[in-house]
Design a protein around this motif. Structure first.
Motif, PDB file in Angstrom:
ATOM      1  N   LEU A  56       0.808  -1.217   0.000  1.00  0.00           N
ATOM      2  CA  LEU A  56       0.000   0.000   0.000  1.00  0.00           C
ATOM      3  C   LEU A  56       0.842   1.269   0.000  1.00  0.00           C
ATOM      4  CD1 LEU A  56      -2.848  -1.024   2.472  1.00  0.00           C
ATOM      5  CD2 LEU A  56      -3.033  -0.705   0.006  1.00  0.00           C
ATOM      6  N   GLY A  57       1.944   1.289   0.756  1.00  0.00           N
ATOM      7  CA  GLY A  57       2.781   2.485   0.791  1.00  0.00           C
ATOM      8  C   GLY A  57       3.445   2.758  -0.538  1.00  0.00           C
ATOM      9  N   LEU A  58       3.984   1.716  -1.150  1.00  0.00           N
ATOM     10  CA  LEU A  58       4.593   1.842  -2.470  1.00  0.00           C
ATOM     11  C   LEU A  58       3.570   2.316  -3.493  1.00  0.00           C
ATOM     12  CD1 LEU A  58       6.708   1.386  -4.678  1.00  0.00           C
ATOM     13  CD2 LEU A  58       6.169  -1.067  -4.564  1.00  0.00           C
ATOM     14  N   LYS A  59       2.405   1.719  -3.467  1.00  0.00           N
ATOM     15  CA  LYS A  59       1.343   2.104  -4.399  1.00  0.00           C
ATOM     16  C   LYS A  59       0.942   3.564  -4.184  1.00  0.00           C
ATOM     17  CE  LYS A  59      -1.867  -0.990  -5.065  1.00  0.00           C
ATOM     18  NZ  LYS A  59      -3.098  -1.821  -4.933  1.00  0.00           N
ATOM     19  N   LEU A 117       2.798   6.106  -3.024  1.00  0.00           N
ATOM     20  CA  LEU A 117       3.804   7.053  -3.495  1.00  0.00           C
ATOM     21  C   LEU A 117       3.918   7.039  -5.014  1.00  0.00           C
ATOM     22  CD1 LEU A 117       6.606   6.793  -0.792  1.00  0.00           C
ATOM     23  CD2 LEU A 117       4.860   8.531  -1.071  1.00  0.00           C
ATOM     24  N   ASP A 118       3.824   5.874  -5.629  1.00  0.00           N
ATOM     25  CA  ASP A 118       3.882   5.850  -7.094  1.00  0.00           C
ATOM     26  C   ASP A 118       2.680   6.552  -7.702  1.00  0.00           C
ATOM     27  OD1 ASP A 118       4.921   4.998  -9.709  1.00  0.00           O
ATOM     28  OD2 ASP A 118       3.148   3.705  -9.733  1.00  0.00           O
ATOM     29  N   SER A 119       1.502   6.330  -7.144  1.00  0.00           N
ATOM     30  CA  SER A 119       0.301   6.994  -7.643  1.00  0.00           C
ATOM     31  C   SER A 119       0.407   8.508  -7.488  1.00  0.00           C
ATOM     32  CB  SER A 119      -0.923   6.466  -6.892  1.00  0.00           C
ATOM     33  OG  SER A 119      -2.097   7.122  -7.293  1.00  0.00           O
ATOM     34  N   MET A 120       1.023   8.953  -6.380  1.00  0.00           N
ATOM     35  CA  MET A 120       1.163  10.377  -6.129  1.00  0.00           C
ATOM     36  C   MET A 120       2.167  11.023  -7.076  1.00  0.00           C
ATOM     37  SD  MET A 120       2.146  12.241  -2.506  1.00  0.00           S
ATOM     38  CE  MET A 120       1.257  10.996  -1.584  1.00  0.00           C
ATOM     39  N   LEU A 121       3.247  10.301  -7.406  1.00  0.00           N
ATOM     40  CA  LEU A 121       4.385  10.901  -8.102  1.00  0.00           C
ATOM     41  C   LEU A 121       4.483  10.524  -9.587  1.00  0.00           C
ATOM     42  CD1 LEU A 121       7.097  10.235  -5.351  1.00  0.00           C
ATOM     43  CD2 LEU A 121       5.820  12.353  -5.747  1.00  0.00           C
ATOM     44  N   CYS A 122       3.570   9.709 -10.084  1.00  0.00           N
ATOM     45  CA  CYS A 122       3.748   9.114 -11.412  1.00  0.00           C
ATOM     46  C   CYS A 122       3.756  10.114 -12.565  1.00  0.00           C
ATOM     47  CB  CYS A 122       2.705   8.034 -11.668  1.00  0.00           C
ATOM     48  SG  CYS A 122       1.003   8.631 -11.703  1.00  0.00           S
ATOM     49  N   SER A 123       3.312  11.351 -12.337  1.00  0.00           N
ATOM     50  CA  SER A 123       3.352  12.349 -13.410  1.00  0.00           C
ATOM     51  C   SER A 123       4.712  13.040 -13.512  1.00  0.00           C
ATOM     52  CB  SER A 123       2.271  13.416 -13.167  1.00  0.00           C
ATOM     53  OG  SER A 123       2.516  14.109 -11.948  1.00  0.00           O
ATOM     54  N   LEU A 124       5.624  12.754 -12.597  1.00  0.00           N
ATOM     55  CA  LEU A 124       6.937  13.390 -12.633  1.00  0.00           C
ATOM     56  C   LEU A 124       7.755  12.881 -13.820  1.00  0.00           C
ATOM     57  CD1 LEU A 124       7.949  13.355  -8.848  1.00  0.00           C
ATOM     58  CD2 LEU A 124       6.875  15.199 -10.155  1.00  0.00           C
ATOM     59  N   PRO A 125       8.584  13.734 -14.415  1.00  0.00           N
ATOM     60  CA  PRO A 125       9.320  13.344 -15.628  1.00  0.00           C
ATOM     61  C   PRO A 125      10.316  12.218 -15.410  1.00  0.00           C
ATOM     62  CG  PRO A 125      10.053  15.499 -14.822  1.00  0.00           C
ATOM     63  CD  PRO A 125       8.828  15.143 -14.053  1.00  0.00           C
ATOM     64  N   GLU A 126      10.809  12.037 -14.170  1.00  0.00           N
ATOM     65  CA  GLU A 126      11.796  10.991 -13.950  1.00  0.00           C
ATOM     66  C   GLU A 126      11.200   9.585 -13.904  1.00  0.00           C
ATOM     67  OE1 GLU A 126      11.307  12.917  -9.726  1.00  0.00           O
ATOM     68  OE2 GLU A 126      11.225  13.560 -11.817  1.00  0.00           O
ATOM     69  N   ARG A 127       9.885   9.473 -13.874  1.00  0.00           N
ATOM     70  CA  ARG A 127       9.243   8.154 -13.797  1.00  0.00           C
ATOM     71  C   ARG A 127       9.556   7.344 -15.051  1.00  0.00           C
ATOM     72  NH1 ARG A 127       6.698   3.578 -13.877  1.00  0.00           N
ATOM     73  NH2 ARG A 127       4.863   3.229 -12.548  1.00  0.00           N
ATOM     74  N   ASN A 128      10.155   6.165 -14.850  1.00  0.00           N
ATOM     75  CA  ASN A 128      10.480   5.286 -15.968  1.00  0.00           C
ATOM     76  C   ASN A 128       9.223   4.660 -16.571  1.00  0.00           C
ATOM     77  OD1 ASN A 128      13.245   5.675 -15.623  1.00  0.00           O
ATOM     78  ND2 ASN A 128      13.446   3.965 -14.192  1.00  0.00           N
ATOM     79  N   ALA A 129       9.354   4.223 -17.811  1.00  0.00           N
ATOM     80  CA  ALA A 129       8.231   3.586 -18.494  1.00  0.00           C
ATOM     81  C   ALA A 129       8.166   2.106 -18.133  1.00  0.00           C
ATOM     82  CB  ALA A 129       8.360   3.774 -19.997  1.00  0.00           C
ATOM     83  N   SER A 185      13.583  -0.166   2.570  1.00  0.00           N
ATOM     84  CA  SER A 185      13.758  -0.737   1.231  1.00  0.00           C
ATOM     85  C   SER A 185      12.459  -1.264   0.637  1.00  0.00           C
ATOM     86  CB  SER A 185      14.799  -1.863   1.265  1.00  0.00           C
ATOM     87  OG  SER A 185      16.079  -1.355   1.561  1.00  0.00           O
ATOM     88  N   VAL A 186      11.472  -1.540   1.498  1.00  0.00           N
ATOM     89  CA  VAL A 186      10.157  -1.984   1.015  1.00  0.00           C
ATOM     90  C   VAL A 186       9.597  -1.000  -0.001  1.00  0.00           C
ATOM     91  CG1 VAL A 186       7.747  -2.289   1.722  1.00  0.00           C
ATOM     92  CG2 VAL A 186       9.577  -3.363   3.037  1.00  0.00           C
ATOM     93  N   GLY A 187       9.740   0.291   0.268  1.00  0.00           N
ATOM     94  CA  GLY A 187       9.267   1.307  -0.666  1.00  0.00           C
ATOM     95  C   GLY A 187      10.374   1.913  -1.491  1.00  0.00           C
ATOM     96  N   SER A 217      -7.523  15.605  -4.899  1.00  0.00           N
ATOM     97  CA  SER A 217      -6.760  15.332  -6.122  1.00  0.00           C
ATOM     98  C   SER A 217      -6.712  13.828  -6.297  1.00  0.00           C
ATOM     99  CB  SER A 217      -5.336  15.885  -6.067  1.00  0.00           C
ATOM    100  OG  SER A 217      -4.626  15.501  -7.233  1.00  0.00           O
ATOM    101  N   SER A 218      -6.818  13.369  -7.531  1.00  0.00           N
ATOM    102  CA  SER A 218      -6.748  11.935  -7.790  1.00  0.00           C
ATOM    103  C   SER A 218      -5.374  11.366  -7.468  1.00  0.00           C
ATOM    104  CB  SER A 218      -7.107  11.648  -9.250  1.00  0.00           C
ATOM    105  OG  SER A 218      -6.210  12.319 -10.120  1.00  0.00           O
ATOM    106  N   VAL A 219      -4.340  12.213  -7.388  1.00  0.00           N
ATOM    107  CA  VAL A 219      -3.006  11.698  -7.071  1.00  0.00           C
ATOM    108  C   VAL A 219      -2.944  11.138  -5.657  1.00  0.00           C
ATOM    109  CG1 VAL A 219      -1.895  13.319  -8.662  1.00  0.00           C
ATOM    110  CG2 VAL A 219      -2.005  13.884  -6.228  1.00  0.00           C
ATOM    111  N   PHE A 220      -3.901  11.481  -4.820  1.00  0.00           N
ATOM    112  CA  PHE A 220      -3.913  11.003  -3.440  1.00  0.00           C
ATOM    113  C   PHE A 220      -4.801   9.782  -3.235  1.00  0.00           C
ATOM    114  CE2 PHE A 220      -3.251  15.731  -2.731  1.00  0.00           C
ATOM    115  CZ  PHE A 220      -1.897  15.619  -2.437  1.00  0.00           C
ATOM    116  N   ARG A 221      -5.389   9.257  -4.295  1.00  0.00           N
ATOM    117  CA  ARG A 221      -6.347   8.152  -4.131  1.00  0.00           C
ATOM    118  C   ARG A 221      -5.713   6.956  -3.416  1.00  0.00           C
ATOM    119  NH1 ARG A 221     -11.126   7.038  -6.398  1.00  0.00           N
ATOM    120  NH2 ARG A 221     -10.880   8.704  -7.947  1.00  0.00           N
TER     121      ARG A 221
END
Length: 411
Positions: free
Chosen positions: A72-75, A77-89, A188-190, A246-250
């Motif tokens: 849940l924690g990983l999900k 943070l990724d959901s919150m930050l996924c619009s950032l340019p450094e996010r890999n494909a 390291s989990v997240g 904001s949907s980034v916090f879902r």
């Protein structure tokens, strides 16, 4: 940067509560307090990435096998930050439920050659995790010599899962056994999966560390005031609503629900059942559903508003367009959608305040790794403060263990 406002008033003294938290940290009752100050997660992540450069360069899928705090924690943070340019494909997939439909959907089009499977478990014996782990081991033949590099475990030191990895010559990374799953996202989990996805793990930890430092320097006493207010008023307002605009916090909402519910629903030192019930909403969507209950239903809720400052998000905008018969909505023409959402948040908050519903607000100035880390630390500290005020063990989950025992007896 996060900014906080609240109007909570209580009859207690926050000094004993602060001393309890200081003592809890000093005694090492939970290792999460030190995660943002430690370099272990960063170093372990960097070492793994350096050692597996060739594999990581061709990754298209990252499959996380884990449940609850392991996912849940990983999900969040990724959901919150996924619009950032450094996010890999890289597509992030989660195996966290023993529902066969969800399992098949999550693994659709996944091929071993471009996938890293990460099993995350403190012991490895959680029934959901172990069952899903067995499934992917067999389906993708991950113990074949040519496939073992596509498997990684994140687990406690000397856990059964680590011992299995050592015998099978599978890569593993250790976390502190004194860090509970729901408090583990800054370990390291997240951090390791987030760095594989391209995020700046160092900045996430820096944001968390700065908030923690400010708290222990007595520059964030609003956390103590809020915890004490919620605990003192738990009979009148047992429900805390996180209303995220904001949907980034879902997915962050889902992390908060687990953190709050599993940490605070306990028998206290006097063997009395206590707790605070979390509810997570997303604005403006839930203005058209749950808000009605808050405004005119039972006055048994406090509401925290989480939002983004609109100044950094001037686009997209609502067109300067008039539609015949629909002129009543023209007052928002030309405004950014971020501004509209912010005004909806403010209007909702003012409506609740007029109805004497207890409210507070958290405003994130922009979405970034630093702010995400600070937000995680804020909620972890708030949870610890509420737990101390409730006189409970914030970090165990005996009620969950009861269910596990019953399940074992059914087979």
């Amino acid at each position: 940067m996060l900014s906080f406002t609240h109007s909570f008033s209580h009859s207690g003294d926050i000094e004993p509560l602060f001393e309890s938290i200081k003592q809890e940290r000093a005694q090492g009752i939970s290792g999460y307090y030190e995660l943002s100050f430690s370099k272990k997660a960063l170093q372990d992540s960097q070492n793994y990435i350096k050692k597996h450069k060739e594999l990581i360069a061709k990754l298209k899928n990252l499959v996380i096998i884990g449940v609850g705090g392991s996912s849940l924690g990983l999900k969040a943070l990724d959901s919150m930050l996924c619009s950032l340019p450094e996010r890999n494909a890289i597509k992030l997939r989660f195996l966290e439920c023993t529902d066969g439909f969800a399992l098949n959907n999550a693994l659709k089009k996944v091929k071993t050659k471009n996938t890293l499977f990460i099993v995350i478990s403190k012991s490895g014996s959680t029934i959901e995790t172990s069952s899903l782990f067995k499934y992917v081991l067999e389906r993708y033949e991950l113990l074949a010599p040519k496939h073992k590099s596509h498997l990684l475990a994140i687990t406690d030191t000397n856990s059964p899962l680590q011992k299995w990895c050592q015998k099978q010559k599978v890569a593993f990374v250790n976390i502190d056994s004194n860090v509970g799953g729901r408090f583990s996202v800054l370990s390291s989990v997240g951090i390791l999966p987030l760095m594989l996805l391209g995020y700046k793990g160092k900045e996430i930890l820096e944001g968390a560390r700065e908030l923690a430092l400010r708290f222990f320097e007595r520059k964030e006493d609003h956390i103590l005031h809020k915890a004490l207010y919620l605990v003192q008023n738990r009979e009148r307002c047992p429900i805390n609503v996180l209303f995220s605009y904001s949907s980034v916090f879902r997915e962050f909402n889902a992390w908060y629900v687990q953190l709050w519910a599993e940490s605070l629903g306990k028998l206290n030192a006097h063997k009395q059942p206590v707790g605070l019930t979390p509810i997570a909403l997303v604005g403006s969507i839930d203005q058209h559903s749950f808000l009605q209950l808050i405004v005119q239903g039972p006055r048994d809720k406090s509401v925290t508003f989480l939002s983004l400052a609109p100044k950094h998000y001037p686009k997209p905008r609502i067109p300067q367009k008039k539609l015949e018969f629909l002129e009543s909505s023209d007052f928002v023409n030309g405004a950014s959608f971020a501004t509209l959402l912010d005004k909806q948040c403010l209007a909702t908050m003012q409506t609740l305040q007029a109805q004497k519903v207890p409210t507070d607000s958290i405003v994130m100035d922009r979405v970034c790794a630093h702010n995400a880390g600070a937000l995680v630390m804020y909620y972890e500290l708030l949870t610890s403060c509420a737990g101390c005020a409730l006189e409970i063990n914030t970090y165990d989950q005996p009620g969950v263990e009861f269910g596990k025992a019953r399940l074992r007896d059914m087979f």
